[in-house]
Every structure is written in C-alpha cells, then in structure tokens.
Scaffold this motif. Structure first.
Motif, PDB file in Angstrom:
ATOM      1  N   ARG A   1       3.120   3.167  11.440  1.00  0.00           N
ATOM      2  CA  ARG A   1       2.487   3.463  10.299  1.00  0.00           C
ATOM      3  C   ARG A   1       3.084   3.920   9.037  1.00  0.00           C
ATOM      4  NH1 ARG A   1      -1.809   6.569  13.693  1.00  0.00           N
ATOM      5  NH2 ARG A   1      -2.771   4.626  14.726  1.00  0.00           N
ATOM      6  N   GLN A   2       4.315   4.724   9.458  1.00  0.00           N
ATOM      7  CA  GLN A   2       5.003   5.327   8.160  1.00  0.00           C
ATOM      8  C   GLN A   2       5.819   4.258   7.578  1.00  0.00           C
ATOM      9  OE1 GLN A   2       7.138   8.492  10.152  1.00  0.00           O
ATOM     10  NE2 GLN A   2       5.233  10.025  10.287  1.00  0.00           N
ATOM     11  N   LEU A   3       6.241   3.384   8.461  1.00  0.00           N
ATOM     12  CA  LEU A   3       7.130   2.312   7.916  1.00  0.00           C
ATOM     13  C   LEU A   3       6.312   1.251   7.072  1.00  0.00           C
ATOM     14  CD1 LEU A   3       9.449   1.370  10.899  1.00  0.00           C
ATOM     15  CD2 LEU A   3      10.167   2.416   8.698  1.00  0.00           C
ATOM     16  N   LYS A   4       5.078   1.158   7.437  1.00  0.00           N
ATOM     17  CA  LYS A   4       4.306   0.342   6.680  1.00  0.00           C
ATOM     18  C   LYS A   4       3.928   0.868   5.455  1.00  0.00           C
ATOM     19  CE  LYS A   4       2.160  -2.539  10.377  1.00  0.00           C
ATOM     20  NZ  LYS A   4       1.024  -2.982  10.879  1.00  0.00           N
ATOM     21  N   LYS A   5       3.787   1.988   5.059  1.00  0.00           N
ATOM     22  CA  LYS A   5       3.556   2.726   3.926  1.00  0.00           C
ATOM     23  C   LYS A   5       4.599   2.689   3.140  1.00  0.00           C
ATOM     24  CE  LYS A   5       0.547   6.057   5.660  1.00  0.00           C
ATOM     25  NZ  LYS A   5       0.124   7.414   5.815  1.00  0.00           N
TER      26      LYS A   5
END
Length: 165
Positions: free
Chosen positions: A161-165
């Motif tokens: 989720r952090q990489l997608k942001k």
C-alpha cells in the motif's frame, strides 16, 4: 335402578379385580337375579378381551422354547435332587431375602478403586497418550506458524500500500 347399578362402575371394578369383597358379593347376587347385569358383565368382559387382544405384543419367536427349556430344566433338577432347598441357620448370607419378598440386592465391596486393564491394552493406552501429546505439540507449532505467517502477510500488505501511493 338396574341400569344405574350397571353404570355405577362396579362391573368395571369387578372385571379389573379392584372390587372389594362386599362389592363382589353384591355383584354376584345381582348377576344371579337380574339377567341385564349378567349380559352387561359379559359384554364388558368381551370388550376388555378385545382391547387386550388389540394391545397385545407378540413375543419374540424363541420365547416359548426358552420357557419350555427352563421348565424342563427345573423338572429334571427336582427329579435328580429329591432334597428341597432348605434355609440353614449357619449361613453367612446377611443380605439374603426370600424371592417372595421382592427383589434382593447383594452389596459388593471393592478392595480398591482402580480399574484393572489387560497388559496388551496398557501399551495401547500408553501409545494413545503419547500420540495425543505429539498431536498437541504439532497443533501448537502450526498455530504459531500460522500466526507468524499472518503477521508477515499483514506487513507485506502495508508495504504494498505504501509503494502504491
């Protein structure tokens, strides 16, 4: 008056055997002197017989053979042993009651409260106990592994989720 006597319930008490001696004597007198009472009594007896036949349960197939064998055994035993069973004064049976007095029970006292098991079953029970402990250890191990895997999965999801942001 006769119909009132018939409807009083004395006939039913007589047929079922619950009438007193006085009621029996009165009924026999009424039966002898009044044909209506005699007819009503016969009808009641026939009705009770029909009810008994309809409610009857047929015994198992070999019941009569078992009864006959038991009677034959008793008769043969009495022929072979002419002495009748006599109650002796010097017996040590303190809990003995005559069969006419109803059921009798014999008290049993155990020396210990432990159950005796054949030697072969002891090994089987020991193996079951050990296997139970092994399965318990595997269950705890896989539970902990599953919990660890869930924690790692949650960490990976948060990283994604952090990489997608």
């Amino acid at each position: 008056m006769i119909q009132q006597y018939i409807n009083s319930g004395i006939l039913e008490a007589y047929v079922t055997g619950s009438a007193s001696e006085q009621e029996v004597q009165e009924l026999l007198y009424m039966k002898a002197n009044y044909p209506e009472v005699n007819i009503a009594l016969k009808e009641l007896e026939n009705d009770m017989e029909l009810i008994a036949q309809q409610m009857a349960i047929t015994p198992p197939t070999r019941t009569w053979d078992k009864i006959s064998d038991s009677i034959d055994e008793i008769v043969l035993r009495q022929k072979n042993d002419p002495k009748k069973f006599e109650e002796q004064e010097d017996t040590n049976y303190t809990n003995f009651t005559k069969p006419d007095n109803g059921p009798h029970y014999i008290e049993v006292e155990a020396e210990n409260n432990y159950m005796k098991v054949h030697k072969a079953w002891k090994w089987v029970l020991a193996a079951i106990f050990v296997l139970g402990k092994v399965f318990l250890a595997f269950a705890i191990y896989f539970y902990l592994e599953n919990r660890q895997a869930k924690l790692q999965l949650n960490e990976l999801k948060t990283e994604l989720r952090q990489l997608k942001k």
